[in-house]
Write an enzyme that holds these catalytic residues in place. Sequence first.
Site, PDB file in Angstrom:
ATOM      1  N   ASN A  28       0.798  -1.230   0.000  1.00  0.00           N
ATOM      2  CA  ASN A  28       0.000   0.000   0.000  1.00  0.00           C
ATOM      3  C   ASN A  28       0.832   1.282   0.000  1.00  0.00           C
ATOM      4  O   ASN A  28       0.384   2.310  -0.500  1.00  0.00           O
ATOM      5  CB  ASN A  28      -1.018  -0.008   1.149  1.00  0.00           C
ATOM      6  CG  ASN A  28      -0.390  -0.168   2.509  1.00  0.00           C
ATOM      7  OD1 ASN A  28       0.584  -0.886   2.664  1.00  0.00           O
ATOM      8  ND2 ASN A  28      -0.931   0.502   3.500  1.00  0.00           N
TER       9      ASN A  28
ATOM     10  N   GLY B 273       2.703  -6.102   7.029  1.00  0.00           N
ATOM     11  CA  GLY B 273       1.584  -6.718   6.313  1.00  0.00           C
ATOM     12  C   GLY B 273       0.447  -7.039   7.260  1.00  0.00           C
ATOM     13  O   GLY B 273       0.305  -6.420   8.321  1.00  0.00           O
ATOM     14  N   SER B 274      -0.338  -8.013   6.871  1.00  0.00           N
ATOM     15  CA  SER B 274      -1.549  -8.329   7.634  1.00  0.00           C
ATOM     16  C   SER B 274      -1.230  -9.190   8.862  1.00  0.00           C
ATOM     17  O   SER B 274      -0.236  -9.925   8.863  1.00  0.00           O
ATOM     18  CB  SER B 274      -2.516  -9.089   6.728  1.00  0.00           C
ATOM     19  OG  SER B 274      -1.876 -10.267   6.257  1.00  0.00           O
TER      20      SER B 274
ATOM     21  N   GLU C  18       5.032  -5.334  11.712  1.00  0.00           N
ATOM     22  CA  GLU C  18       4.236  -4.109  11.559  1.00  0.00           C
ATOM     23  C   GLU C  18       2.931  -4.529  10.902  1.00  0.00           C
ATOM     24  O   GLU C  18       2.876  -4.735   9.693  1.00  0.00           O
ATOM     25  CB  GLU C  18       4.987  -3.097  10.685  1.00  0.00           C
ATOM     26  CG  GLU C  18       6.264  -2.553  11.318  1.00  0.00           C
ATOM     27  CD  GLU C  18       5.996  -1.516  12.409  1.00  0.00           C
ATOM     28  OE1 GLU C  18       4.909  -0.908  12.415  1.00  0.00           O
ATOM     29  OE2 GLU C  18       6.876  -1.335  13.258  1.00  0.00           O
TER      30      GLU C  18
ATOM     31  N   CYS D 149      -2.450   1.778   6.509  1.00  0.00           N
ATOM     32  CA  CYS D 149      -2.583   0.959   7.728  1.00  0.00           C
ATOM     33  C   CYS D 149      -3.072   1.778   8.910  1.00  0.00           C
ATOM     34  O   CYS D 149      -3.765   1.264   9.778  1.00  0.00           O
ATOM     35  CB  CYS D 149      -1.257   0.300   8.057  1.00  0.00           C
ATOM     36  SG  CYS D 149       0.087   1.471   8.223  1.00  0.00           S
TER      37      CYS D 149
ATOM     38  N   GLU E 155     -10.605  -5.391   8.884  1.00  0.00           N
ATOM     39  CA  GLU E 155      -9.981  -4.106   8.555  1.00  0.00           C
ATOM     40  C   GLU E 155     -10.469  -3.695   7.162  1.00  0.00           C
ATOM     41  O   GLU E 155     -10.412  -4.503   6.229  1.00  0.00           O
ATOM     42  CB  GLU E 155      -8.453  -4.287   8.553  1.00  0.00           C
ATOM     43  CG  GLU E 155      -7.688  -3.020   8.227  1.00  0.00           C
ATOM     44  CD  GLU E 155      -6.172  -3.266   8.169  1.00  0.00           C
ATOM     45  OE1 GLU E 155      -5.723  -4.405   8.375  1.00  0.00           O
ATOM     46  OE2 GLU E 155      -5.450  -2.295   7.902  1.00  0.00           O
TER      47      GLU E 155
END
Length: 459
Positions: free
Chosen positions: A120, A193-194, A215, A249, A337
Amino acid sequence: MRKKNKMSIQNILQKQRTFFTSQSTKSLDFRKTQLKKLKQIISDNENLFYEAIDKDFGKSQFDTYTTELAIIYGEINYYLKNLKSLMKPKSAKTNLPNLPASSKIYQDPLGCSLVIGAWNYPYQLSICPMISAIAAGNTCILKPSEVAAHSMKLMANLFNENFDPQVLHVETGGVAETTELLKLKFDKIFFTGSPQVGKIVYEAAAKNLTPVTLELGGKSPALVTENANLEIAAKRITWGKFLNAGQTCVAPDYILVDKKVASKFIEVLKNQVDKNNYQPNSSHFTRIINEKHFTRLTNLIDENKIVFGGKTDLEKLYIQPTLLYPANWNDQIMQEEIFGPILPILVYDNFDEALSQIQNHDKPLSAYLFSNNPSEIEKFCNNISFGGGCINDVVMHLTNENLPFGGVGNSGIGNYHGKYGFEAFTHQKSVLKRATWGEPDLKYPPYSDKKLSWIKKLM
Ligand code: NAD
Protein backbone atom coordinates in the site's frame (compact mmCIF):
# COMPACT_ATOMS: atom_id res chain seq x y z
CA MET A 1 13.28 -22.93 -12.34
CA ARG A 2 12.13 -22.45 -8.78
CA LYS A 3 15.04 -24.59 -7.56
CA LYS A 4 17.54 -22.36 -9.37
CA ASN A 5 15.99 -19.28 -7.77
CA LYS A 6 16.10 -20.90 -4.35
CA MET A 7 19.74 -21.85 -4.79
CA SER A 8 20.67 -18.40 -5.91
CA ILE A 9 19.00 -16.71 -2.96
CA GLN A 10 20.77 -19.16 -0.66
CA ASN A 11 24.04 -18.22 -2.29
CA ILE A 12 23.31 -14.54 -1.89
CA LEU A 13 22.53 -15.02 1.78
CA GLN A 14 25.72 -17.05 2.21
CA LYS A 15 27.71 -14.24 0.56
CA GLN A 16 26.04 -11.70 2.80
CA ARG A 17 26.93 -13.78 5.84
CA THR A 18 30.58 -14.04 4.81
CA PHE A 19 30.68 -10.30 4.12
CA PHE A 20 29.06 -9.48 7.44
CA THR A 21 31.45 -11.76 9.33
CA SER A 22 34.40 -10.03 7.67
CA GLN A 23 33.34 -6.85 9.62
CA SER A 24 32.94 -4.96 6.33
CA THR A 25 29.47 -3.56 7.06
CA LYS A 26 30.34 -2.09 10.41
CA SER A 27 32.32 1.10 9.88
CA LEU A 28 30.60 4.48 9.96
CA ASP A 29 32.10 5.28 6.61
CA PHE A 30 30.73 2.15 4.94
CA ARG A 31 27.22 2.68 6.29
CA LYS A 32 27.12 6.34 5.29
CA THR A 33 28.41 5.52 1.81
CA GLN A 34 25.55 3.03 1.28
CA LEU A 35 22.94 5.51 2.55
CA LYS A 36 24.26 8.35 0.40
CA LYS A 37 24.27 6.07 -2.63
CA LEU A 38 20.68 5.04 -1.95
CA LYS A 39 19.60 8.67 -1.66
CA GLN A 40 21.35 9.52 -4.91
CA ILE A 41 19.78 6.60 -6.79
CA ILE A 42 16.29 7.57 -5.63
CA SER A 43 16.71 11.26 -6.35
CA ASP A 44 18.26 10.59 -9.80
CA ASN A 45 15.31 8.37 -10.67
CA GLU A 46 12.40 10.15 -9.01
CA ASN A 47 10.44 10.15 -12.27
CA LEU A 48 10.67 6.38 -12.51
CA PHE A 49 9.33 6.12 -8.98
CA TYR A 50 6.36 8.34 -9.89
CA GLU A 51 5.67 6.37 -13.08
CA ALA A 52 5.78 2.90 -11.52
CA ILE A 53 3.44 3.66 -8.64
CA ASP A 54 1.05 5.47 -10.96
CA LYS A 55 0.87 2.31 -13.08
CA ASP A 56 0.25 0.24 -9.96
CA PHE A 57 -2.65 2.23 -8.56
CA GLY A 58 -2.89 5.71 -9.97
CA LYS A 59 -1.09 7.47 -7.13
CA SER A 60 -0.35 11.14 -7.81
CA GLN A 61 3.11 12.68 -7.84
CA PHE A 62 2.04 14.87 -4.90
CA ASP A 63 0.99 11.91 -2.75
CA THR A 64 4.00 9.84 -3.81
CA TYR A 65 6.37 12.59 -2.79
CA THR A 66 4.68 13.47 0.52
CA THR A 67 3.81 9.96 1.71
CA GLU A 68 6.69 7.94 0.25
CA LEU A 69 9.81 9.73 -0.99
CA ALA A 70 9.85 12.55 1.58
CA ILE A 71 9.68 10.00 4.39
CA ILE A 72 12.49 7.95 2.82
CA TYR A 73 14.71 11.06 2.39
CA GLY A 74 13.85 12.05 5.98
CA GLU A 75 15.03 8.69 7.32
CA ILE A 76 18.27 8.77 5.31
CA ASN A 77 19.00 12.34 6.43
CA TYR A 78 18.27 11.43 10.04
CA TYR A 79 20.84 8.62 9.94
CA LEU A 80 23.45 10.64 8.06
CA LYS A 81 23.20 13.19 10.85
CA ASN A 82 22.89 10.89 13.87
CA LEU A 83 24.60 7.64 12.94
CA LYS A 84 27.91 8.44 14.59
CA SER A 85 26.32 8.99 17.99
CA LEU A 86 23.86 6.08 17.58
CA MET A 87 26.74 3.66 16.85
CA LYS A 88 28.88 4.76 19.77
CA PRO A 89 29.07 2.32 22.70
CA LYS A 90 27.03 3.81 25.55
CA SER A 91 28.63 4.05 28.99
CA ALA A 92 26.66 2.61 31.90
CA LYS A 93 27.22 2.92 35.64
CA THR A 94 29.05 0.08 37.37
CA ASN A 95 27.55 -1.32 40.56
CA LEU A 96 29.56 -1.52 43.78
CA PRO A 97 30.39 -5.28 43.87
CA ASN A 98 32.06 -5.06 40.44
CA LEU A 99 34.33 -2.10 41.15
CA PRO A 100 36.97 -1.33 39.99
CA ALA A 101 35.54 -1.67 36.48
CA SER A 102 33.80 0.14 33.64
CA SER A 103 30.57 -0.85 31.87
CA LYS A 104 29.56 -0.32 28.26
CA ILE A 105 26.71 -1.21 25.94
CA TYR A 106 27.92 -1.93 22.41
CA GLN A 107 25.50 -1.29 19.54
CA ASP A 108 25.98 -4.61 17.81
CA PRO A 109 24.46 -5.19 14.35
CA LEU A 110 22.32 -8.33 14.34
CA GLY A 111 23.75 -9.67 11.04
CA CYS A 112 21.83 -10.73 7.92
CA SER A 113 18.34 -9.27 7.81
CA LEU A 114 15.22 -9.96 5.77
CA VAL A 115 12.72 -7.15 5.13
CA ILE A 116 9.29 -8.06 3.73
CA GLY A 117 7.16 -5.14 2.52
CA ALA A 118 3.45 -4.48 1.95
CA TRP A 119 1.94 -3.01 -1.25
CA ASN A 120 0.00 0.00 0.00
CA TYR A 121 3.03 2.28 0.40
CA PRO A 122 5.29 0.10 -1.72
CA TYR A 123 8.42 2.30 -1.49
CA GLN A 124 8.32 3.63 2.04
CA LEU A 125 7.36 0.35 3.73
CA SER A 126 10.16 -1.54 1.98
CA ILE A 127 12.90 1.08 1.87
CA CYS A 128 12.62 2.59 5.38
CA PRO A 129 13.22 -0.69 7.24
CA MET A 130 15.99 -1.45 4.73
CA ILE A 131 17.60 1.92 5.57
CA SER A 132 17.47 1.08 9.28
CA ALA A 133 19.03 -2.34 8.60
CA ILE A 134 21.95 -0.85 6.67
CA ALA A 135 22.37 2.07 9.08
CA ALA A 136 22.61 -0.40 11.94
CA GLY A 137 25.42 -2.27 10.13
CA ASN A 138 23.48 -5.27 8.80
CA THR A 139 23.20 -6.81 5.38
CA CYS A 140 19.72 -6.91 3.89
CA ILE A 141 17.55 -8.98 1.57
CA LEU A 142 14.44 -7.00 0.67
CA LYS A 143 11.26 -8.69 -0.59
CA PRO A 144 8.79 -5.96 -1.62
CA SER A 145 5.13 -6.81 -2.20
CA GLU A 146 4.36 -8.39 -5.56
CA VAL A 147 0.90 -6.80 -5.47
CA ALA A 148 2.39 -3.39 -6.46
CA ALA A 149 4.28 -5.13 -9.26
CA HIS A 150 5.71 -2.10 -11.10
CA SER A 151 7.05 -0.56 -7.90
CA MET A 152 8.59 -3.88 -6.87
CA LYS A 153 10.33 -4.32 -10.24
CA LEU A 154 11.66 -0.78 -10.18
CA MET A 155 13.25 -1.26 -6.75
CA ALA A 156 14.71 -4.61 -7.83
CA ASN A 157 16.19 -3.16 -11.04
CA LEU A 158 17.65 -0.04 -9.49
CA PHE A 159 19.00 -1.50 -6.27
CA ASN A 160 20.29 -4.78 -7.72
CA GLU A 161 22.09 -2.86 -10.46
CA ASN A 162 23.73 -0.43 -8.06
CA PHE A 163 24.40 -2.33 -4.85
CA ASP A 164 26.79 -5.13 -4.08
CA PRO A 165 24.55 -8.18 -3.41
CA GLN A 166 26.78 -8.95 -0.44
CA VAL A 167 25.23 -5.89 1.22
CA LEU A 168 21.80 -5.48 -0.32
CA HIS A 169 19.72 -7.61 -2.62
CA VAL A 170 16.09 -7.22 -3.72
CA GLU A 171 14.27 -10.50 -4.22
CA THR A 172 11.10 -10.30 -6.30
CA GLY A 173 8.16 -12.67 -6.04
CA GLY A 174 5.02 -13.52 -4.14
CA VAL A 175 3.86 -16.07 -1.62
CA ALA A 176 5.95 -18.96 -3.01
CA GLU A 177 9.18 -16.94 -3.00
CA THR A 178 8.49 -15.50 0.46
CA THR A 179 7.80 -19.00 1.76
CA GLU A 180 11.20 -20.11 0.44
CA LEU A 181 12.91 -17.07 1.97
CA LEU A 182 11.33 -17.83 5.32
CA LYS A 183 12.96 -21.26 5.33
CA LEU A 184 16.40 -19.61 5.47
CA LYS A 185 18.11 -18.59 8.68
CA PHE A 186 18.24 -14.82 9.12
CA ASP A 187 19.40 -12.83 12.14
CA LYS A 188 16.42 -10.48 11.91
CA ILE A 189 13.10 -10.47 10.06
CA PHE A 190 11.21 -7.21 9.64
CA PHE A 191 7.71 -7.77 8.24
CA THR A 192 4.99 -5.31 7.24
CA GLY A 193 1.58 -6.72 6.31
CA SER A 194 -1.55 -8.33 7.63
CA PRO A 195 -1.88 -10.02 11.05
CA GLN A 196 -2.71 -13.30 9.25
CA VAL A 197 0.58 -13.39 7.33
CA GLY A 198 2.38 -11.91 10.36
CA LYS A 199 1.56 -15.15 12.21
CA ILE A 200 3.12 -17.21 9.38
CA VAL A 201 6.27 -15.08 9.53
CA TYR A 202 6.46 -15.31 13.33
CA GLU A 203 6.13 -19.09 13.21
CA ALA A 204 8.87 -19.41 10.59
CA ALA A 205 11.14 -17.07 12.58
CA ALA A 206 10.57 -19.08 15.76
CA LYS A 207 12.18 -22.16 14.16
CA ASN A 208 15.52 -20.32 14.20
CA LEU A 209 14.76 -18.09 17.20
CA THR A 210 15.11 -15.15 14.82
CA PRO A 211 13.98 -11.84 16.34
CA VAL A 212 11.15 -10.14 14.48
CA THR A 213 9.55 -6.78 14.07
CA LEU A 214 5.96 -7.23 12.89
CA GLU A 215 4.24 -4.11 11.56
CA LEU A 216 0.63 -5.25 11.18
CA GLY A 217 -2.81 -3.70 10.79
CA GLY A 218 -6.27 -3.68 12.34
CA LYS A 219 -9.29 -1.47 12.82
CA SER A 220 -8.15 1.97 13.99
CA PRO A 221 -10.92 4.05 15.59
CA ALA A 222 -11.50 7.82 15.44
CA LEU A 223 -13.42 8.92 18.49
CA VAL A 224 -15.31 12.22 18.19
CA THR A 225 -16.72 13.60 21.43
CA GLU A 226 -19.16 16.41 22.14
CA ASN A 227 -16.09 18.49 23.11
CA ALA A 228 -14.49 18.25 19.67
CA ASN A 229 -14.01 20.98 17.12
CA LEU A 230 -16.27 19.30 14.57
CA GLU A 231 -15.02 21.24 11.54
CA ILE A 232 -11.39 20.36 12.24
CA ALA A 233 -12.31 16.76 13.06
CA ALA A 234 -14.16 16.38 9.75
CA LYS A 235 -11.35 17.96 7.77
CA ARG A 236 -8.57 15.87 9.28
CA ILE A 237 -10.46 12.56 9.39
CA THR A 238 -11.54 12.98 5.77
CA TRP A 239 -7.98 13.70 4.66
CA GLY A 240 -6.47 10.73 6.55
CA LYS A 241 -9.20 8.29 5.60
CA PHE A 242 -9.29 8.99 1.86
CA LEU A 243 -5.56 9.51 1.38
CA ASN A 244 -4.37 6.60 -0.79
CA ALA A 245 -8.09 5.71 -1.14
CA GLY A 246 -8.18 4.45 2.43
CA GLN A 247 -5.44 1.91 1.74
CA THR A 248 -3.37 3.10 4.70
CA CYS A 249 -2.58 0.96 7.73
CA VAL A 250 -3.11 3.91 10.10
CA ALA A 251 -6.19 5.35 8.35
CA PRO A 252 -9.17 5.80 10.67
CA ASP A 253 -11.12 2.61 9.99
CA TYR A 254 -14.36 3.78 11.61
CA ILE A 255 -15.77 6.74 13.55
CA LEU A 256 -17.32 6.52 17.00
CA VAL A 257 -19.22 9.75 17.60
CA ASP A 258 -21.15 11.03 20.60
CA LYS A 259 -24.88 10.67 19.89
CA LYS A 260 -25.47 14.32 20.94
CA VAL A 261 -23.41 15.68 18.05
CA ALA A 262 -23.76 12.81 15.55
CA SER A 263 -26.21 14.35 13.06
CA LYS A 264 -24.43 17.71 13.08
CA PHE A 265 -21.06 16.00 12.60
CA ILE A 266 -22.29 13.87 9.70
CA GLU A 267 -23.45 17.01 7.87
CA VAL A 268 -20.03 18.64 8.36
CA LEU A 269 -18.33 15.42 7.26
CA LYS A 270 -20.46 15.15 4.10
CA ASN A 271 -19.68 18.76 3.16
CA GLN A 272 -15.99 18.15 3.64
CA VAL A 273 -15.86 14.97 1.52
CA ASP A 274 -17.87 16.76 -1.15
CA LYS A 275 -15.51 19.74 -1.08
CA ASN A 276 -12.46 17.49 -1.53
CA ASN A 277 -13.96 16.41 -4.86
CA TYR A 278 -12.81 12.82 -5.14
CA GLN A 279 -13.96 12.15 -8.72
CA PRO A 280 -13.05 9.16 -10.91
CA ASN A 281 -10.82 11.43 -12.97
CA SER A 282 -9.27 13.32 -10.00
CA SER A 283 -5.50 12.98 -10.03
CA HIS A 284 -5.50 13.44 -6.25
CA PHE A 285 -7.54 10.30 -5.60
CA THR A 286 -5.73 6.97 -5.76
CA ARG A 287 -7.32 3.84 -7.24
CA ILE A 288 -8.05 0.52 -5.57
CA ILE A 289 -5.02 -1.72 -6.04
CA ASN A 290 -6.75 -4.57 -7.92
CA GLU A 291 -10.04 -6.25 -8.79
CA LYS A 292 -9.85 -8.64 -5.85
CA HIS A 293 -9.78 -5.77 -3.36
CA PHE A 294 -12.37 -3.81 -5.40
CA THR A 295 -14.82 -6.72 -5.12
CA ARG A 296 -14.05 -7.26 -1.44
CA LEU A 297 -14.69 -3.58 -0.72
CA THR A 298 -17.85 -3.15 -2.77
CA ASN A 299 -19.30 -6.18 -0.94
CA LEU A 300 -18.79 -4.31 2.33
CA ILE A 301 -21.04 -1.41 1.28
CA ASP A 302 -24.50 -1.74 2.79
CA GLU A 303 -26.71 0.19 0.34
CA ASN A 304 -29.25 0.95 3.06
CA LYS A 305 -26.70 2.84 5.14
CA ILE A 306 -25.12 5.08 2.52
CA VAL A 307 -25.38 8.75 3.56
CA PHE A 308 -22.75 9.89 1.07
CA GLY A 309 -21.06 8.32 -1.96
CA GLY A 310 -21.54 4.72 -3.00
CA LYS A 311 -20.56 5.09 -6.69
CA THR A 312 -18.16 2.47 -8.03
CA ASP A 313 -16.48 1.78 -11.38
CA LEU A 314 -14.74 -1.55 -11.82
CA GLU A 315 -13.01 -0.57 -15.05
CA LYS A 316 -11.35 2.40 -13.36
CA LEU A 317 -10.98 0.57 -10.03
CA TYR A 318 -12.71 3.58 -8.50
CA ILE A 319 -14.74 3.54 -5.32
CA GLN A 320 -16.19 6.89 -4.30
CA PRO A 321 -15.53 7.90 -0.68
CA THR A 322 -18.55 6.46 1.07
CA LEU A 323 -20.04 7.24 4.47
CA LEU A 324 -22.21 4.57 6.13
CA TYR A 325 -24.56 5.55 8.95
CA PRO A 326 -25.70 4.31 11.40
CA ALA A 327 -23.20 1.45 11.49
CA ASN A 328 -22.96 -1.10 14.29
CA TRP A 329 -20.61 -3.85 15.41
CA ASN A 330 -22.73 -6.58 13.76
CA ASP A 331 -22.32 -5.09 10.27
CA GLN A 332 -20.12 -7.03 7.87
CA ILE A 333 -17.88 -3.98 7.49
CA MET A 334 -17.06 -4.06 11.22
CA GLN A 335 -15.76 -7.66 11.08
CA GLU A 336 -12.49 -6.89 9.24
CA GLU A 337 -9.98 -4.11 8.56
CA ILE A 338 -11.59 -2.08 5.73
CA PHE A 339 -8.46 -0.83 3.92
CA GLY A 340 -10.47 1.21 1.43
CA PRO A 341 -12.48 4.46 1.05
CA ILE A 342 -15.52 3.38 3.06
CA LEU A 343 -16.14 4.99 6.43
CA PRO A 344 -18.71 3.53 8.83
CA ILE A 345 -19.99 5.83 11.58
CA LEU A 346 -21.14 4.40 14.92
CA VAL A 347 -22.65 6.39 17.79
CA TYR A 348 -22.10 6.06 21.52
CA ASP A 349 -24.05 7.28 24.56
CA ASN A 350 -21.24 8.04 26.95
CA PHE A 351 -17.50 8.39 26.70
CA ASP A 352 -16.53 5.49 29.01
CA GLU A 353 -18.77 3.17 27.03
CA ALA A 354 -17.03 4.27 23.81
CA LEU A 355 -13.64 3.47 25.34
CA SER A 356 -14.95 0.04 26.40
CA GLN A 357 -16.07 -0.65 22.83
CA ILE A 358 -12.54 -0.04 21.61
CA GLN A 359 -11.05 -2.05 24.47
CA ASN A 360 -13.31 -5.03 23.77
CA HIS A 361 -11.75 -5.53 20.35
CA ASP A 362 -8.22 -6.30 19.12
CA LYS A 363 -5.66 -3.67 20.05
CA PRO A 364 -5.57 -1.27 17.08
CA LEU A 365 -2.46 -0.03 15.29
CA SER A 366 -3.68 3.54 15.80
CA ALA A 367 -6.39 5.36 17.68
CA TYR A 368 -7.50 8.97 17.36
CA LEU A 369 -9.40 11.20 19.73
CA PHE A 370 -11.07 14.47 18.76
CA SER A 371 -11.75 16.40 21.95
CA ASN A 372 -10.61 19.49 23.81
CA ASN A 373 -11.58 18.08 27.18
CA PRO A 374 -8.46 17.33 29.32
CA SER A 375 -10.11 14.52 31.29
CA GLU A 376 -11.24 12.76 28.08
CA ILE A 377 -7.75 13.12 26.65
CA GLU A 378 -6.18 11.68 29.77
CA LYS A 379 -8.55 8.71 29.90
CA PHE A 380 -8.03 8.01 26.21
CA CYS A 381 -4.23 8.02 26.56
CA ASN A 382 -4.11 6.03 29.82
CA ASN A 383 -7.00 3.57 29.70
CA ILE A 384 -6.87 1.91 26.28
CA SER A 385 -4.08 0.09 24.49
CA PHE A 386 -3.13 0.96 20.90
CA GLY A 387 0.07 1.19 18.83
CA GLY A 388 0.17 4.99 18.58
CA GLY A 389 -2.10 7.83 17.65
CA CYS A 390 -3.05 11.47 17.79
CA ILE A 391 -5.27 13.85 19.71
CA ASN A 392 -7.19 16.08 17.30
CA ASP A 393 -5.55 14.62 14.23
CA VAL A 394 -5.02 11.34 12.37
CA VAL A 395 -2.02 9.62 10.71
CA MET A 396 0.47 12.45 11.42
CA HIS A 397 2.13 10.78 14.43
CA LEU A 398 4.02 8.52 12.05
CA THR A 399 5.68 11.51 10.38
CA ASN A 400 7.51 12.44 13.60
CA GLU A 401 10.73 10.40 13.49
CA ASN A 402 11.24 11.09 17.20
CA LEU A 403 8.27 8.85 17.99
CA PRO A 404 8.51 5.04 17.75
CA PHE A 405 6.07 3.70 15.16
CA GLY A 406 4.54 0.25 15.63
CA GLY A 407 1.62 -1.79 16.86
CA VAL A 408 0.76 -3.76 19.98
CA GLY A 409 -0.98 -7.11 20.39
CA ASN A 410 -2.75 -8.02 17.15
CA SER A 411 -1.41 -4.91 15.41
CA GLY A 412 2.26 -5.81 15.80
CA ILE A 413 5.46 -6.40 17.71
CA GLY A 414 8.26 -3.81 17.96
CA ASN A 415 8.61 -0.46 16.29
CA TYR A 416 10.84 1.67 14.06
CA HIS A 417 11.54 5.14 12.56
CA GLY A 418 14.58 7.22 13.53
CA LYS A 419 16.57 5.79 16.41
CA TYR A 420 13.91 3.13 17.00
CA GLY A 421 14.62 1.69 13.54
CA PHE A 422 18.32 1.53 14.41
CA GLU A 423 17.47 -0.28 17.65
CA ALA A 424 15.21 -2.75 15.81
CA PHE A 425 18.26 -4.06 13.92
CA THR A 426 20.75 -3.80 16.79
CA HIS A 427 21.67 -6.02 19.71
CA GLN A 428 22.52 -4.13 22.90
CA LYS A 429 25.67 -6.00 23.88
CA SER A 430 26.71 -5.41 27.49
CA VAL A 431 30.38 -5.62 28.43
CA LEU A 432 31.80 -5.26 31.92
CA LYS A 433 35.53 -4.45 31.85
CA ARG A 434 37.21 -5.37 35.13
CA ALA A 435 40.51 -4.10 36.42
CA THR A 436 43.09 -6.78 37.16
CA TRP A 437 44.22 -5.27 40.42
CA GLY A 438 42.48 -5.54 43.79
CA GLU A 439 40.85 -8.99 44.00
CA PRO A 440 39.17 -9.60 47.39
CA ASP A 441 38.53 -13.31 47.95
CA LEU A 442 34.98 -12.58 49.18
CA LYS A 443 33.14 -14.51 46.43
CA TYR A 444 35.53 -17.46 46.35
CA PRO A 445 35.17 -20.66 48.35
CA PRO A 446 35.52 -21.66 51.06
CA TYR A 447 32.47 -19.60 52.15
CA SER A 448 32.00 -18.33 55.68
CA ASP A 449 29.38 -16.44 57.70
CA LYS A 450 31.65 -13.43 57.77
CA LYS A 451 31.91 -13.40 53.96
CA LEU A 452 28.13 -13.73 53.66
CA SER A 453 27.55 -10.82 55.98
CA TRP A 454 29.89 -8.67 53.87
CA ILE A 455 28.17 -9.76 50.67
CA LYS A 456 24.79 -8.83 52.16
CA LYS A 457 26.12 -5.35 52.81
CA LEU A 458 27.53 -4.99 49.30
CA MET A 459 24.72 -6.45 47.15
P1 NAD B 1 -0.02 -9.19 3.24
O1 NAD B 1 0.14 -9.71 4.62
O2 NAD B 1 -0.99 -9.87 2.34
O3 NAD B 1 1.40 -9.20 2.45
C1 NAD B 1 2.58 -8.66 2.97
C2 NAD B 1 3.78 -9.42 2.44
O4 NAD B 1 3.70 -10.78 2.81
C3 NAD B 1 3.93 -9.37 0.92
O5 NAD B 1 5.27 -9.10 0.60
C4 NAD B 1 3.52 -10.76 0.47
O6 NAD B 1 4.25 -11.20 -0.65
C5 NAD B 1 3.84 -11.63 1.66
N1 NAD B 1 2.90 -12.75 1.82
C6 NAD B 1 1.57 -12.73 1.55
N2 NAD B 1 1.03 -13.92 1.86
C7 NAD B 1 2.03 -14.70 2.32
C8 NAD B 1 2.11 -16.05 2.80
N3 NAD B 1 1.03 -16.84 2.84
N4 NAD B 1 3.31 -16.51 3.20
C9 NAD B 1 4.41 -15.73 3.17
N5 NAD B 1 4.39 -14.47 2.71
C10 NAD B 1 3.23 -13.96 2.30
O7 NAD B 1 -0.36 -7.64 3.42
P2 NAD B 1 -0.68 -6.55 2.31
O8 NAD B 1 -1.99 -6.88 1.65
O9 NAD B 1 0.49 -6.32 1.45
O10 NAD B 1 -0.87 -5.25 3.21
C11 NAD B 1 -2.06 -4.98 3.89
C12 NAD B 1 -1.95 -5.24 5.37
O11 NAD B 1 -0.74 -4.73 5.88
C13 NAD B 1 -3.04 -4.54 6.16
O12 NAD B 1 -3.45 -5.36 7.23
C14 NAD B 1 -2.36 -3.29 6.69
O13 NAD B 1 -2.95 -2.73 7.83
C15 NAD B 1 -1.00 -3.83 6.97
N6 NAD B 1 -0.01 -2.76 6.96
C16 NAD B 1 0.63 -2.44 8.11
C17 NAD B 1 1.53 -1.40 8.12
C18 NAD B 1 2.27 -0.99 9.36
O14 NAD B 1 3.21 -0.21 9.24
N7 NAD B 1 1.92 -1.48 10.54
C19 NAD B 1 1.79 -0.70 6.95
C20 NAD B 1 1.11 -1.06 5.80
C21 NAD B 1 0.22 -2.11 5.79
